[in-house]
Design a protein around this motif. Structure first.
Motif, short mmCIF file in Angstrom:
data_model
loop_
_atom_site.label_atom_id
_atom_site.label_comp_id
_atom_site.label_asym_id
_atom_site.label_seq_id
_atom_site.Cartn_x
_atom_site.Cartn_y
_atom_site.Cartn_z
N ALA A 305 0.84 -1.20 0.00
CA ALA A 305 0.00 0.00 0.00
C ALA A 305 0.87 1.25 0.00
CB ALA A 305 -0.91 0.00 1.22
N THR A 306 2.07 1.12 0.60
CA THR A 306 2.96 2.28 0.67
C THR A 306 3.86 2.39 -0.55
OG1 THR A 306 3.00 1.85 3.01
CG2 THR A 306 4.57 3.46 2.21
N ILE A 307 4.50 1.28 -0.94
CA ILE A 307 5.53 1.43 -1.98
C ILE A 307 5.07 1.01 -3.37
CG2 ILE A 307 7.34 0.98 -0.25
CD1 ILE A 307 7.96 -1.54 -2.08
N ASN A 308 3.94 0.31 -3.46
CA ASN A 308 3.56 -0.19 -4.78
C ASN A 308 2.40 0.61 -5.36
OD1 ASN A 308 3.56 -2.14 -6.98
ND2 ASN A 308 1.61 -2.80 -6.13
N MET A 309 2.64 1.28 -6.45
CA MET A 309 1.56 2.08 -7.04
C MET A 309 1.59 1.95 -8.55
SD MET A 309 1.57 5.46 -4.71
CE MET A 309 1.62 5.31 -2.95
N ASP A 310 1.13 0.83 -9.03
CA ASP A 310 1.14 0.61 -10.49
C ASP A 310 0.23 1.60 -11.21
OD1 ASP A 310 2.59 -1.52 -9.66
OD2 ASP A 310 1.23 -3.08 -10.41
N GLY A 311 -0.98 1.76 -10.66
CA GLY A 311 -1.96 2.64 -11.30
C GLY A 311 -1.46 4.09 -11.30
N THR A 312 -0.89 4.49 -10.18
CA THR A 312 -0.37 5.86 -10.07
C THR A 312 0.76 6.07 -11.07
OG1 THR A 312 -0.94 5.77 -7.75
CG2 THR A 312 0.53 7.53 -8.42
N ALA A 313 1.63 5.05 -11.20
CA ALA A 313 2.74 5.16 -12.15
C ALA A 313 2.21 5.30 -13.58
CB ALA A 313 3.65 3.93 -12.02
N ILE A 314 1.15 4.58 -13.88
CA ILE A 314 0.56 4.66 -15.22
C ILE A 314 0.06 6.09 -15.47
CG2 ILE A 314 -1.44 3.90 -16.61
CD1 ILE A 314 -1.01 1.11 -15.31
N MET A 315 -0.58 6.67 -14.45
CA MET A 315 -1.04 8.05 -14.59
C MET A 315 0.14 8.99 -14.86
SD MET A 315 -1.06 11.08 -12.85
CE MET A 315 -1.37 11.31 -11.13
N GLN A 316 1.25 8.76 -14.16
CA GLN A 316 2.43 9.61 -14.36
C GLN A 316 2.93 9.52 -15.80
OE1 GLN A 316 4.66 10.17 -11.02
NE2 GLN A 316 2.61 10.05 -10.25
N GLY A 317 2.95 8.28 -16.32
CA GLY A 317 3.43 8.08 -17.69
C GLY A 317 2.54 8.79 -18.68
N VAL A 318 1.23 8.56 -18.57
CA VAL A 318 0.29 9.15 -19.54
C VAL A 318 0.28 10.68 -19.40
CG1 VAL A 318 -2.12 9.22 -20.27
CG2 VAL A 318 -1.12 7.05 -19.56
N ALA A 319 0.29 11.16 -18.14
CA ALA A 319 0.25 12.62 -17.94
C ALA A 319 1.52 13.28 -18.48
CB ALA A 319 0.09 12.92 -16.45
N GLY A 328 4.61 21.04 -26.34
CA GLY A 328 5.54 20.85 -27.45
C GLY A 328 6.96 20.55 -27.02
N VAL A 329 7.10 19.87 -25.88
CA VAL A 329 8.45 19.53 -25.40
C VAL A 329 8.78 18.10 -25.83
CG1 VAL A 329 9.91 19.24 -23.35
CG2 VAL A 329 8.07 20.94 -23.35
N ASP A 330 9.98 17.91 -26.40
CA ASP A 330 10.38 16.55 -26.76
C ASP A 330 11.30 16.02 -25.67
OD1 ASP A 330 10.94 14.19 -27.92
OD2 ASP A 330 12.19 15.00 -29.53
N LEU A 331 10.82 15.06 -24.92
CA LEU A 331 11.61 14.58 -23.78
C LEU A 331 12.71 13.61 -24.21
CD1 LEU A 331 8.96 14.01 -20.99
CD2 LEU A 331 10.64 15.83 -21.12
N GLY A 332 12.51 12.94 -25.33
CA GLY A 332 13.52 11.99 -25.81
C GLY A 332 13.59 10.75 -24.92
N ILE A 333 14.36 9.78 -25.39
CA ILE A 333 14.46 8.51 -24.65
C ILE A 333 14.98 8.73 -23.23
CG2 ILE A 333 15.70 6.29 -24.56
CD1 ILE A 333 13.63 6.17 -26.64
N THR A 334 16.03 9.55 -23.10
CA THR A 334 16.60 9.76 -21.76
C THR A 334 15.57 10.38 -20.83
OG1 THR A 334 18.28 10.76 -23.17
CG2 THR A 334 18.88 10.36 -20.87
N GLY A 335 14.82 11.35 -21.36
CA GLY A 335 13.79 11.99 -20.56
C GLY A 335 12.79 10.98 -20.05
N TYR A 336 12.34 10.10 -20.94
CA TYR A 336 11.33 9.12 -20.53
C TYR A 336 11.92 8.08 -19.57
CZ TYR A 336 7.74 11.17 -23.38
OH TYR A 336 6.81 12.04 -23.86
N LEU A 337 13.19 7.72 -19.77
CA LEU A 337 13.80 6.79 -18.82
C LEU A 337 13.87 7.42 -17.43
CD1 LEU A 337 16.64 5.07 -20.91
CD2 LEU A 337 14.49 4.08 -20.10
N THR A 338 14.18 8.74 -17.42
CA THR A 338 14.21 9.45 -16.13
C THR A 338 12.82 9.41 -15.50
OG1 THR A 338 15.72 10.97 -17.22
CG2 THR A 338 14.96 11.60 -15.02
N VAL A 339 11.78 9.61 -16.33
CA VAL A 339 10.41 9.58 -15.80
C VAL A 339 10.13 8.23 -15.15
CG1 VAL A 339 7.97 9.65 -16.44
CG2 VAL A 339 9.57 11.26 -17.48
N ILE A 340 10.52 7.14 -15.82
CA ILE A 340 10.28 5.80 -15.27
C ILE A 340 10.99 5.65 -13.93
CG2 ILE A 340 10.66 3.31 -15.63
CD1 ILE A 340 10.32 3.80 -18.62
#
Ligand code: ASP
Length: 450
Positions: A305-319, A328-340
């Motif tokens: 309940a504290t450390i696992n948030m699959d649904g929340t992570a999905i929201m972060q990715g889509v948002a 109009g920002v291009d985050l690129g592969i590195t940007g997205y890896l940082t997001v993950i």
């Protein structure tokens, strides 16, 4: 007897459906205008009070339940070395499923190109908050004062203290037997309290859902259709495909049985939008409905309940994809890896409470240089999205708990495969008159001796 058993789950589902209908009528009929009778007395009066009372009742159970069940879990594990394995496996699986969740979400969102060409303006302002740095999260695992952690409902320090207490009881040995027996009884009593609280769920779920839907800006759902559809689609794919494949591959357990049994916990998570408040129901579901031994569930559920948030992570990715496209920002592969990476790390230090996903998102945005104000664009639909993603978060906790239990031989398959096992029934509320008298006599005798 069978009928009464069945009727609670059905009643909760009916409560949920009626809540959606009544909420929609209020919202679409414009009955929720500030100052109107319905808004002031029903939505913010009756529904608000009933819903909040119920959430309080659930939260009231969390700390004592986690505390006693963890003591029993540690003392009942039978082989203390298993504790490390259960911890390691749960942690690895929680991180793995969260990383898969956000990676798939980013891929789906990017391939749909959501947000491209959309207006940047939004009158809603979102002030980002900082999530605690990882170093502080590590330090805070150890409570300075266990009672303070309990009073605040801080899960990680509570878990730490309870496990250490359980281990110390094992080390003290036979002398601690009375304490262990006491904890075992206390755990059973707390579980009974969970059943009592769950039995009023149909009404509370109705109130909670009717209020949320009545207050939602449904027009916003329409203007953000792309974001909402991709997000809900990704959440459903994760729940019904990814998690079920993970369950099948790692444990061999039947996904169909799992999906049927997890329903109650999902509805509670959906109505409360809080994994933490749902802990008692998740714990009851995995132990009594699915047959996960308490020695695994007492740790894996509150930990998840504290450390696992699959649904929340999905929201972060889509948002992230959505807002990057809007700006109009291009985050690129590195940007997205940082997001993950950031999302996975942020999920460790943040509790499963309503709206925390937005705070994590502001942390991710700061890292990759996206404008925090962008979050204002999705704020209006976030409550509904929060409800759906919390149901996914809680399902992930139960999947991992089942896998770990199965791999450690701590799963009762007969219970898992029995469709009626652990269904909430009010039959158990009958107080036996002889027992009642006996307990009264015991109290009286003890009192007279003193
Ligand atoms: N409400 C979510 C939970 O409790 C966290 C979030 O996504 O905001 O799990």
């Amino acid at each position: 007897m069978e009928n009464t058993k069945m009727s609670l789950t059905v009643k909760v589902l009916v409560g949920m459906a009626l809540g959606i209908i009544v909420g929609l009528i209020i919202n679409l009929g414009g009955l929720n205008a500030p100052g109107s009778f319905i808004n002031d007395n029903i939505v913010n009066g009756l529904f608000h009070v009933v819903g909040k009372m119920f959430i309080n009742a659930l939260k009231m159970l969390v700390v004592p339940l986690v505390f006693f069940s963890l003591i029993c879990g540690v003392c009942g594990i039978g082989d203390i070395k298993m504790l490390g394995r259960v911890g390691g496996k749960s942690f690895a699986l929680y991180m793995m499923t969260t990383a898969i969740a956000i990676a798939t979400a980013i891929l789906i969102a990017a391939s749909f190109g959501i947000g491209k060409g959309m207006e940047q303006t939004s009158d809603v302002v979102f002030a980002g908050k900082d999530s605690p740095p990882l170093t502080q999260v590590l330090i805070d695992i150890i409570p300075q004062n266990p009672f303070h952690a309990m009073a605040n409902g801080d899960m990680l320090p509570l878990i730490f203290f309870s496990i250490l207490l359980g281990i110390s009881m094992l080390l003290v040995g036979r002398k601690a037997k009375g304490f262990v027996e006491g904890a075992e009884v206390a755990n059973e009593i707390m579980m009974k309290m969970v059943t009592i609280v769950m039995s009023v769920a149909p009404y509370a779920v109705f109130a909670l859902i009717a209020k949320s839907i009545a207050e939602l800006g449904l027009d916003l759902l329409v203007s953000l259709t792309g974001y909402v559809l991709v997000l809900v689609g990704s959440l459903m794919i994760h729940l019904f495909v990814t998690l079920m494949i993970v369950l099948k591959v790692f444990s061999g357990l039947s996904p169909a049985v799992f999906l049927k049994k997890i329903r109650n916990a999902q509805i509670f998570a959906f109505s409360t939008a809080s994994s933490n408040a749902t802990i008692p129901v998740t714990m009851r579901t995995v132990t009594e409905r699915m047959g996960v031994n308490n020695s695994v569930a007492s740790f894996s559920v509150p930990f998840g309940a504290t450390i696992n948030m699959d649904g929340t992570a999905i929201m972060q990715g889509v948002a992230t994809v959505f807002i990057a496209n809007v700006y109009g920002v291009d985050l690129g592969i590195t940007g997205y890896l940082t997001v993950i990476l950031m999302s996975v790390l942020a999920s460790i230090g943040t509790a499963g409470v309503p709206g925390v996903g937005l705070i994590m998102l502001s942390m991710v945005f700061t890292q990759v240089g996206l404008p925090i104000e962008g979050i204002g664009l999705i704020l209006g639909v976030d409550r509904l999205m929060d409800m759906i993603r919390t149901a996914v978060n809680v399902s992930g906790d139960a999947v991992v708990s089942s896998i770990v239990a199965k791999s450690e031989g701590k799963m009762d398959l007969a219970t898992y495969n029995d469709p009626d096992a652990g269904t909430v029934s009010t039959d158990g509320f009958h107080i036996d008159e002889t027992v009642e008298k006996e307990l009264a006599d015991t109290v009286q005798q003890t009192h007279n001796q003193a």
